[in-house]
Scaffold this active site. Structure first.
Site, PDB file in Angstrom:
ATOM      1  CB  THR A 176      -0.860  -0.007   1.301  1.00 53.43           C
ATOM      2  OG1 THR A 176      -1.883  -0.991   1.159  1.00 53.43           O
ATOM      3  CG2 THR A 176      -1.517   1.315   1.605  1.00 53.43           C
ATOM      4  NE  ARG A 204      -9.373  -7.059   1.471  1.00 55.40           N
ATOM      5  CZ  ARG A 204      -8.313  -6.302   1.690  1.00 55.40           C
ATOM      6  NH1 ARG A 204      -7.898  -5.470   0.761  1.00 55.40           N
ATOM      7  NH2 ARG A 204      -7.670  -6.356   2.829  1.00 55.40           N
ATOM      8  CB  VAL A 205     -13.716  -2.592   0.573  1.00 56.13           C
ATOM      9  CG1 VAL A 205     -13.185  -1.242   1.031  1.00 56.13           C
ATOM     10  CG2 VAL A 205     -14.524  -2.437  -0.714  1.00 56.13           C
ATOM     11  N   GLY A 206     -10.500  -3.140   1.542  1.00 56.51           N
ATOM     12  CA  GLY A 206      -9.593  -3.207   2.689  1.00 56.51           C
ATOM     13  C   GLY A 206      -9.748  -2.012   3.612  1.00 56.51           C
ATOM     14  CG  ASP A 207      -6.361  -1.134   6.009  1.00 54.69           C
ATOM     15  OD1 ASP A 207      -6.146  -1.878   5.023  1.00 54.69           O
ATOM     16  OD2 ASP A 207      -5.466  -0.460   6.547  1.00 54.69           O
ATOM     17  CB  THR A 227       1.034  -0.651   4.854  1.00 53.88           C
ATOM     18  OG1 THR A 227       1.292  -1.838   4.090  1.00 53.88           O
ATOM     19  CG2 THR A 227       2.243  -0.349   5.720  1.00 53.88           C
ATOM     20  N   GLY A 228      -0.775  -3.245   5.751  1.00 54.44           N
ATOM     21  CA  GLY A 228      -0.810  -4.578   6.352  1.00 54.44           C
ATOM     22  C   GLY A 228      -2.160  -5.195   6.077  1.00 54.44           C
ATOM     23  N   GLY A 230      -5.551  -5.660   5.842  1.00 52.27           N
ATOM     24  CA  GLY A 230      -6.561  -4.651   6.101  1.00 52.27           C
ATOM     25  C   GLY A 230      -7.681  -5.087   7.019  1.00 52.27           C
TER      26      GLY A 230
HETATM   27  N1  ASP Z   1      -3.853  -2.627   3.828  1.00 51.20           N
HETATM   28  C1  ASP Z   1      -3.974  -3.056   2.474  1.00 51.20           C
HETATM   29  C2  ASP Z   1      -5.268  -3.798   2.325  1.00 51.20           C
HETATM   30  O1  ASP Z   1      -5.566  -4.638   3.139  1.00 51.20           O
HETATM   31  C3  ASP Z   1      -2.875  -3.923   2.000  1.00 51.20           C
HETATM   32  C4  ASP Z   1      -1.514  -3.604   2.518  1.00 51.20           C
HETATM   33  O2  ASP Z   1      -1.248  -2.556   3.029  1.00 51.20           O
HETATM   34  O3  ASP Z   1      -0.623  -4.444   2.420  1.00 51.20           O
HETATM   35  O4  ASP Z   1      -5.936  -3.604   1.342  1.00 51.20           O
END
Ligand code: ASP
Length: 321
Positions: A176, A204-207, A227-228, A230
């Protein structure tokens, strides 16, 4: 706000970041694009521009770079489609704009900013997000614009894992980009943009576009971009959690952000693995925190005295803006 000075921090995603996953030229390219993103954001801030404009400018550079999972170079979902999420928040007004599952917006964070300025909605999704962006003057791009060879290979590898019944590391799937800034007027802002994770379910919607989870900014407290995985950022409401710990418990930025990344998320396990997480955050005085519980995180920051650094793993590189 009193003593506030300008400051900026960015990230380009966290994860295992194995050294052999990229060529030396790619590592150099990624570091140099982080430096360019810092320079773009810093040019706005040092010209007296707003924190909102600075985070947008910094994120735009990383969206345009093939090295990060946002815009050009975004991850592919299970159908082989790019669905992009992004958001931006103005800590001065708590106004925010968010776009999810967009398929044709070249710079999703700019569409999110346009939505924030438009004010009729905070969050638009899918084809309606694309339509809003086009009506706001952003020329749509074809899906191919976002695709890189690396992402095609990553999707094939994920599908092979699925067929073989082996689970790829969460950390290897995503990425991200994001930025947080404090401007000369003492205002904070945060922005985040992503392709999500490779082989994610369609829709799918992330954070990243979820205000309070992957992105949050509140004047006088902090601005956060995460980031990570979500799903965990949403469950832990990470951005708001850090702001709440600071506001209600009186923790400093470092304590609050380390606590959430290292303990709340770092202690959470899925299939025996720690939930990979990282973030950049900035407080009302321009102090920066960039914790991650993975092996590495693409990141960079400019301190209030104008010194700039970029890093991927432990070693820091000072860069000239
Ligand atoms: N946070 C992002 C998501 O889950 C992905 C990421 O940051 O690695 O969409």
């Amino acid at each position: 706000m009193g003593t506030a000075r300008q400051a900026l921090a960015i990230h380009g995603g966290c994860g295992v970041l194995p050294h052999d996953s990229m060529t030396l030229a790619e590592w150099d390219g990624a570091r140099s694009d982080l430096g360019r993103a810092l320079a773009a954001g810093w040019a706005v801030l040092s010209g007296g521009g707003s924190a909102v404009a600075a985070v947008e400018a910094a994120v735009n550079v990383m969206e345009d770079s093939p090295h990060f999972n946002a815009g050009h170079g975004a991850a592919l979902n299970a159908d082989g489609v790019h669905e992009l999420d992004a958001s931006i928040m103005d800590g001065a007004t708590l106004e925010a704009g968010a776009i999810s599952a967009a398929r044709h917006i070249r710079n999703p964070v700019s569409a999110a900013r346009a939505l924030m300025n438009d004010g009729r909605a905070v969050f638009l999704t899918g084809p309606d997000a694309d339509r809003f962006a086009e009506a706001a003057g952003f020329a749509p791009v074809a899906q191919e614009y976002f695709t890189t060879q690396k992402r095609v290979e990553a999707l094939a590898a994920m599908k092979a894992h699925a067929l073989a019944g082996t689970e790829a590391s969460e950390n290897e799937k995503h990425g991200t980009v994001g930025a947080v800034a404090l401007d000369l007027a003492g205002h904070l802002a945060a922005a985040t943009s992503t392709g999500g994770y490779t082989n994610k379910p369609p829709g799918r919607v992330g954070d990243s576009p979820v205000i309070g989870a992957g992105t949050y900014a509140r004047d006088g407290v902090c601005a956060v971009s995460g980031t990570g995985k979500g799903e965990y950022f949403i469950r832990h409401v990470v951005g708001h959690e850090i702001a709440a710990r600071m506001a209600y418990l009186g923790e400093c930025l470092e304590e609050a952000s380390e606590r959430v990344v290292m303990e709340d998320l770092g202690a959470t396990r899925q299939h025996g693995e720690i939930i990979g997480a990282g973030l950049v955050a900035i407080d009302a005085e321009g102090r920066v925190s960039a914790p991650y519980n993975t092996a590495g995180m693409f990141r960079g920051w400019v301190t209030p005295d104008g010194r700039a650094y970029v890093a991927t793993h432990d070693e820091l590189h000072e860069v000239t803006l």
